[in-house]
Design a protein around this motif. Structure first.
Motif, PDB file in Angstrom:
ATOM      1  N   ASN A   1      47.467  46.569  50.838  1.00 63.14           N
ATOM      2  CA  ASN A   1      47.471  45.480  51.819  1.00 63.14           C
ATOM      3  C   ASN A   1      46.733  45.924  53.095  1.00 63.14           C
ATOM      4  O   ASN A   1      46.222  47.039  53.188  1.00 63.14           O
ATOM      5  CB  ASN A   1      48.906  45.000  52.102  1.00 63.14           C
ATOM      6  CG  ASN A   1      49.749  46.062  52.776  1.00 63.14           C
ATOM      7  OD1 ASN A   1      49.269  47.135  53.157  1.00 63.14           O
ATOM      8  ND2 ASN A   1      51.028  45.778  52.939  1.00 63.14           N
ATOM      9  N   ALA A   2      46.685  45.036  54.069  1.00 63.15           N
ATOM     10  CA  ALA A   2      45.913  45.324  55.280  1.00 63.15           C
ATOM     11  C   ALA A   2      46.511  46.495  56.066  1.00 63.15           C
ATOM     12  O   ALA A   2      45.772  47.251  56.708  1.00 63.15           O
ATOM     13  CB  ALA A   2      45.834  44.074  56.156  1.00 63.15           C
ATOM     14  N   ALA A   3      47.837  46.669  56.004  1.00 63.08           N
ATOM     15  CA  ALA A   3      48.449  47.787  56.733  1.00 63.08           C
ATOM     16  C   ALA A   3      47.949  49.116  56.170  1.00 63.08           C
ATOM     17  O   ALA A   3      47.650  50.054  56.924  1.00 63.08           O
ATOM     18  CB  ALA A   3      49.977  47.703  56.633  1.00 63.08           C
TER      19      ALA A   3
ATOM     20  N   ILE B   1      55.035  53.348  53.594  1.00 64.84           N
ATOM     21  CA  ILE B   1      54.190  52.205  53.935  1.00 64.84           C
ATOM     22  C   ILE B   1      53.922  51.453  52.636  1.00 64.84           C
ATOM     23  O   ILE B   1      53.551  52.075  51.634  1.00 64.84           O
ATOM     24  CB  ILE B   1      52.835  52.663  54.534  1.00 64.84           C
ATOM     25  CG1 ILE B   1      53.048  53.508  55.787  1.00 64.84           C
ATOM     26  CG2 ILE B   1      51.927  51.474  54.824  1.00 64.84           C
ATOM     27  CD1 ILE B   1      51.763  54.095  56.355  1.00 64.84           C
ATOM     28  N   ARG B   2      54.131  50.155  52.640  1.00 63.24           N
ATOM     29  CA  ARG B   2      53.947  49.314  51.454  1.00 63.24           C
ATOM     30  C   ARG B   2      54.656  49.954  50.248  1.00 63.24           C
ATOM     31  O   ARG B   2      55.858  50.016  50.235  1.00 63.24           O
ATOM     32  CB  ARG B   2      52.446  49.078  51.201  1.00 63.24           C
ATOM     33  CG  ARG B   2      52.185  47.988  50.188  1.00 63.24           C
ATOM     34  CD  ARG B   2      50.710  47.764  49.918  1.00 63.24           C
ATOM     35  NE  ARG B   2      50.511  47.317  48.564  1.00 63.24           N
ATOM     36  CZ  ARG B   2      50.201  48.119  47.554  1.00 63.24           C
ATOM     37  NH1 ARG B   2      50.040  49.398  47.720  1.00 63.24           N
ATOM     38  NH2 ARG B   2      50.054  47.622  46.358  1.00 63.24           N
TER      39      ARG B   2
ATOM     40  N   LEU C   1      50.472  41.796  64.120  1.00 63.57           N
ATOM     41  CA  LEU C   1      49.876  42.585  65.204  1.00 63.57           C
ATOM     42  C   LEU C   1      48.388  42.840  64.982  1.00 63.57           C
ATOM     43  O   LEU C   1      47.702  43.324  65.868  1.00 63.57           O
ATOM     44  CB  LEU C   1      50.582  43.947  65.315  1.00 63.57           C
ATOM     45  CG  LEU C   1      52.058  43.921  65.697  1.00 63.57           C
ATOM     46  CD1 LEU C   1      52.619  45.330  65.665  1.00 63.57           C
ATOM     47  CD2 LEU C   1      52.242  43.308  67.078  1.00 63.57           C
ATOM     48  N   ASP C   2      47.942  42.551  63.758  1.00 60.52           N
ATOM     49  CA  ASP C   2      46.577  42.894  63.373  1.00 60.52           C
ATOM     50  C   ASP C   2      45.772  41.604  63.251  1.00 60.52           C
ATOM     51  O   ASP C   2      46.150  40.721  62.496  1.00 60.52           O
ATOM     52  CB  ASP C   2      46.635  43.633  62.018  1.00 60.52           C
ATOM     53  CG  ASP C   2      45.410  44.490  61.801  1.00 60.52           C
ATOM     54  OD1 ASP C   2      44.304  44.023  62.109  1.00 60.52           O
ATOM     55  OD2 ASP C   2      45.571  45.622  61.309  1.00 60.52           O
TER      56      ASP C   2
ATOM     57  N   ALA D   1      42.159  54.475  60.075  1.00 58.42           N
ATOM     58  CA  ALA D   1      42.568  55.432  61.123  1.00 58.42           C
ATOM     59  C   ALA D   1      42.336  56.867  60.661  1.00 58.42           C
ATOM     60  O   ALA D   1      41.888  57.720  61.444  1.00 58.42           O
ATOM     61  CB  ALA D   1      44.044  55.207  61.488  1.00 58.42           C
ATOM     62  N   LEU D   2      42.628  57.141  59.387  1.00 62.98           N
ATOM     63  CA  LEU D   2      42.425  58.511  58.884  1.00 62.98           C
ATOM     64  C   LEU D   2      40.947  58.874  58.833  1.00 62.98           C
ATOM     65  O   LEU D   2      40.571  60.008  59.139  1.00 62.98           O
ATOM     66  CB  LEU D   2      43.032  58.654  57.486  1.00 62.98           C
ATOM     67  CG  LEU D   2      44.546  58.779  57.425  1.00 62.98           C
ATOM     68  CD1 LEU D   2      45.002  58.895  55.982  1.00 62.98           C
ATOM     69  CD2 LEU D   2      45.027  59.994  58.210  1.00 62.98           C
ATOM     70  N   VAL D   3      40.100  57.918  58.463  1.00 68.06           N
ATOM     71  CA  VAL D   3      38.653  58.184  58.435  1.00 68.06           C
ATOM     72  C   VAL D   3      38.186  58.574  59.829  1.00 68.06           C
ATOM     73  O   VAL D   3      37.458  59.562  60.007  1.00 68.06           O
ATOM     74  CB  VAL D   3      37.882  56.939  57.933  1.00 68.06           C
ATOM     75  CG1 VAL D   3      36.386  57.071  58.218  1.00 68.06           C
ATOM     76  CG2 VAL D   3      38.109  56.735  56.440  1.00 68.06           C
TER      77      VAL D   3
END
Ligand SMILES: C[S@@+](CC[C@H](N)C(=O)[O-])C[C@H]1O[C@@H](n2cnc3c(N)ncnc32)[C@H](O)[C@@H]1O
Length: 215
Positions: free
Chosen positions: A38-40, A203-204, A15-16, A47-49
């Motif tokens: 990883n990229a996720a 996540i990961r 999706l990315d 997104a958090l930044v």
């Protein structure tokens, strides 16, 4: 043990669109056997930044600079990252990547033991990414919490540790038992810490997202 099924990780990756420069740095990190995110996770950090309006970041554990690149490119032009790395060779590789990406002006790589260096840096930080020595997670928690601004976010990587923090799930264990015990104790402490609101995300290899309370 991989926490997220490979097919799901593959689907999310599809999706990315990705970024060729980041992909090159990730491939180089993997070729060197570095345990980078990883990229996720990179996209989640980005997104958090953005969500927190982050300008100042502290990272513990630079490796070849992959996660710091994700963070640096998400910051406003006057943003700053301090990233701590004990291995001078890795720090040099990371600096080269920041220069190649045109982001060197907003990243300071500090070479040294984070146990000592976190007492030499001055807060407040909007966001801290802790991805260094797992046995240092517990000992560094009070200092890192005090370096966060109210509403700031501490993200801790590897909190699920390939599932080994779950007693009896991985037999025989493949991870160093002292590391596993340190992370499990840290997770319990983080969950009970009243200065922070913590959510553990699968996540990961597991991320803990801890927001410093405003009051
Ligand atoms: C998991 S890797 C960091 C990966 C990086 N955050 C990424 O995802 O691109 C952990 C790094 O922490 C460094 N490290 C380990 N112990 C450390 C310490 N006591 N102080 C500073 N860095 C340390 C290691 O050399 C390694 O490069």
């Amino acid at each position: 043990m991989q926490i997220v099924a490979p097919a799901i990780e593959g689907y999310l990756a599809s999706l990315d669109d990705g970024d060729p420069q980041l992909e090159r740095v990730a491939a180089e990190g993997e070729a060197l056997g570095l345990p980078i995110v990883n990229a996720a996770v990179g996209r989640f950090l980005e997104a958090l930044v953005v969500a927190t309006g982050t300008r100042r970041v502290l990272e513990i554990g630079t490796a070849n600079g992959y996660s710091a690149l994700w963070l640096a490119r998400s910051l406003p032009a006057d943003g700053q990252i301090l990233t701590l790395e004990i291995d001078p060779q890795r720090a040099a590789i990371a600096r080269r990547h920041f220069e190649e990406a045109g982001l060197a002006d907003r990243v300071d790589v500090i070479v040294g033991d984070s146990a000592r260096m976190v007492h030499k840096v001055a807060g407040p930080f909007d966001l801290i990414f802790n991805d260094g020595d797992k046995r240092q997670y517990g000992p560094l928690l009070d200092r890192l919490a005090s370096l966060l601004r109210p509403g700031g976010v501490l993200i801790t990587d590897n909190v699920l540790w390939d599932g080994e923090v779950v007693p009896g799930l991985v037999t025989p264990p493949r991870r160093e038992p002292d590391d596993t015990a340190a992370i499990a104790a840290y997770n319990r402490r983080l969950a009970a810490d009243e200065r922070l609101v913590t959510s553990f995300l699968p996540i990961r290899d597991g991320l803990a997202v801890s927001v410093r309370r405003r009051i």
